[in-house]
Design an enzyme around this catalytic site. Structure first.
Site, mmCIF file in Angstrom:
data_model
loop_
_atom_site.group_PDB
_atom_site.id
_atom_site.type_symbol
_atom_site.label_atom_id
_atom_site.label_comp_id
_atom_site.label_asym_id
_atom_site.label_seq_id
_atom_site.Cartn_x
_atom_site.Cartn_y
_atom_site.Cartn_z
ATOM 1 N N SER A 138 6.749 -0.738 10.422
ATOM 2 C CA SER A 138 5.383 -0.632 9.923
ATOM 3 C C SER A 138 5.152 0.799 9.471
ATOM 4 O O SER A 138 5.691 1.738 10.070
ATOM 5 C CB SER A 138 4.405 -0.963 11.065
ATOM 6 N N SER A 139 4.335 0.946 8.435
ATOM 7 C CA SER A 139 4.022 2.306 7.987
ATOM 8 C C SER A 139 3.344 3.080 9.106
ATOM 9 O O SER A 139 3.487 4.303 9.199
ATOM 10 C CB SER A 139 3.092 2.266 6.778
ATOM 11 N N LEU A 175 11.120 -7.262 9.619
ATOM 12 C CA LEU A 175 12.302 -6.444 9.908
ATOM 13 C C LEU A 175 11.997 -5.589 11.139
ATOM 14 O O LEU A 175 10.887 -5.072 11.270
ATOM 15 C CB LEU A 175 12.603 -5.552 8.707
ATOM 16 N N LYS A 198 4.944 -10.044 9.238
ATOM 17 C CA LYS A 198 4.399 -9.188 10.295
ATOM 18 C C LYS A 198 2.870 -9.276 10.283
ATOM 19 O O LYS A 198 2.229 -9.270 11.311
ATOM 20 C CB LYS A 198 4.841 -7.740 10.142
ATOM 21 N N MET A 211 0.844 -1.198 0.000
ATOM 22 C CA MET A 211 0.000 0.000 0.000
ATOM 23 C C MET A 211 0.879 1.247 0.000
ATOM 24 O O MET A 211 0.423 2.338 0.357
ATOM 25 C CB MET A 211 -0.943 -0.008 1.205
ATOM 26 N N GLY A 212 2.147 1.083 -0.390
ATOM 27 C CA GLY A 212 3.037 2.236 -0.469
ATOM 28 C C GLY A 212 3.524 2.684 0.894
ATOM 29 O O GLY A 212 3.493 1.908 1.853
ATOM 30 N N ASN A 213 4.018 3.934 0.961
ATOM 31 C CA ASN A 213 4.636 4.461 2.173
ATOM 32 C C ASN A 213 5.707 3.460 2.656
ATOM 33 O O ASN A 213 5.717 3.012 3.794
ATOM 34 C CB ASN A 213 3.568 4.714 3.249
ATOM 35 N N HIS A 240 9.569 -3.311 3.657
ATOM 36 C CA HIS A 240 9.120 -3.548 2.282
ATOM 37 C C HIS A 240 10.329 -3.771 1.366
ATOM 38 O O HIS A 240 10.317 -4.649 0.501
ATOM 39 C CB HIS A 240 8.363 -2.337 1.728
HETATM 40 O O1 PAF Z 1 -0.182 -5.846 3.591
HETATM 41 C C1 PAF Z 1 -0.576 -4.925 2.859
HETATM 42 O O2 PAF Z 1 0.102 -3.921 2.642
HETATM 43 C C2 PAF Z 1 -1.942 -5.020 2.206
HETATM 44 O O3 PAF Z 1 -2.838 -5.669 3.046
HETATM 45 C C3 PAF Z 1 -1.907 -5.687 0.819
HETATM 46 C C4 PAF Z 1 -1.474 -7.129 0.892
HETATM 47 C C5 PAF Z 1 -0.993 -4.903 -0.092
HETATM 48 C C6 PAF Z 1 -3.321 -5.653 0.204
HETATM 49 O O4 PAF Z 1 -3.799 -4.348 0.081
#
Ligand code: PAF
Length: 279
Positions: A182-183, A173, A146, A26-28, A33
């Site tokens: 976490s974002s 991590l 996580k 979901m970015g950020n 990531h």
């Molecule tokens: O873990 C996430 O960031 C979200 O739940 C995902 C898997 C990208 C689905 O929107």
């Protein structure tokens, strides 16, 4: 690195490849990531990362509107770790009309823990991941451990629909003090950021108790909840579960702690954090 915003562009670009490997996000993006992306890189011939804040997995009172959207910085970071394609669809592209067909995971897996406190969350996650899978058609997909329950639910979805995709879970991590990246850590003020380590510390204490032969799960869970509450947290759950299906273990299973996982979710101020630890 190619950045595409439409399904048509994505498909046209991926047509030349045999084995897309996919990291949905979901970015950020944070280092967690990016570690996932590095782990993904050698597993396919083209590495696709999606960035899409999925409205379907947020409850009305949750942070959908304020969830940080940082596409430019995300793309820079992704380029540096070898991402080949960023798929960043607009909401109108992915949901041009209301998504009325949904993937509803079974209650036993999806209405417990996170699903209990965030009703509909896993339907939202499964629906968007199924749709993203249809867009990317990956051979391999990676998700962070996580979100332990999310990974388990998605593994079951892939298996039940016989999707030809290997689902790989990547280790969490952590910051130097043990806080899982976490974002949502960005929402913590400095004092909360210092306090936040107590979620993973409490999970560690639970895991140590189990490894040491403790058998009273109710007491372990209650102690963990009480410890966090005393520090000013509002815990939703601190619990001992079987890794395989996230149900409570039977007494006999406590003899093999390596089949167990401890999971927790708790609010610190207005920020809800989750974490887990395989015992
Ligand atoms: O873990 C996430 O960031 C979200 O739940 C995902 C898997 C990208 C689905 O929107």
């Amino acid at each position: 690195m190619k950045i595409v915003h439409t399904i048509a562009e994505l498909r046209a670009h991926l047509a030349a490849f045999q084995r897309p490997v996919f990291v949905p996000t979901m970015g950020n993006l944070h280092d967690g990531h990016l570690a996932l992306v590095r782990q993904a890189k050698p597993l396919g011939d083209v590495l696709v990362v999606s960035i899409f804040v999925n409205r379907l997995q947020f409850l009305p009172h949750e942070d959908f509107d304020t969830y940080p959207r940082t596409l430019e910085a995300d793309c820079q970071a992704l380029q540096a770790v070898g991402c080949d394609v960023v798929f960043a669809p607009s909401e109108r592209e992915l949901y041009p009309e209301p998504q009325v067909f949904k993937v509803t995971p079974p209650a036993g897996l999806a209405d417990i823990l996170e699903g209990h406190f965030r009703p509909g969350f896993f339907t939202g996650v499964c629906t968007v991941v199924m749709k993203l899978f249809a867009c990317v058609q990956p051979r391999v997909a990676l998700f962070g451990q996580k979100d332990y329950q999310q990974l388990m639910v998605l593994r079951h979805m892939v298996q039940q629909f016989a999707l030809p995709i290997d689902v790989i879970g990547a280790p969490t991590l952590r910051g130097a003090d043990g806080l899982a990246l976490s974002s949502r850590n960005n929402y913590l003020n400095p004092a909360e950021r210092q306090e936040a380590v107590h979620l993973s510390q409490t999970l560690t204490a639970m895991a140590q108790a189990l490894r040491g032969g403790a058998t009273d799960i109710v007491a372990i869970e209650q102690q963990a909840m009480a410890a966090l509450t005393a520090r000013g947290w509002q815990p939703d759950y601190m619990t001992v579960r079987r890794r395989a299906d996230l149900q409570w273990p039977a007494a006999a299973e406590l003899a093999t702690p390596a089949t167990l996982v401890v999971l927790g979710a708790a609010k610190l101020g207005t920020t809800r954090l989750i974490d887990n630890l395989e015992v």
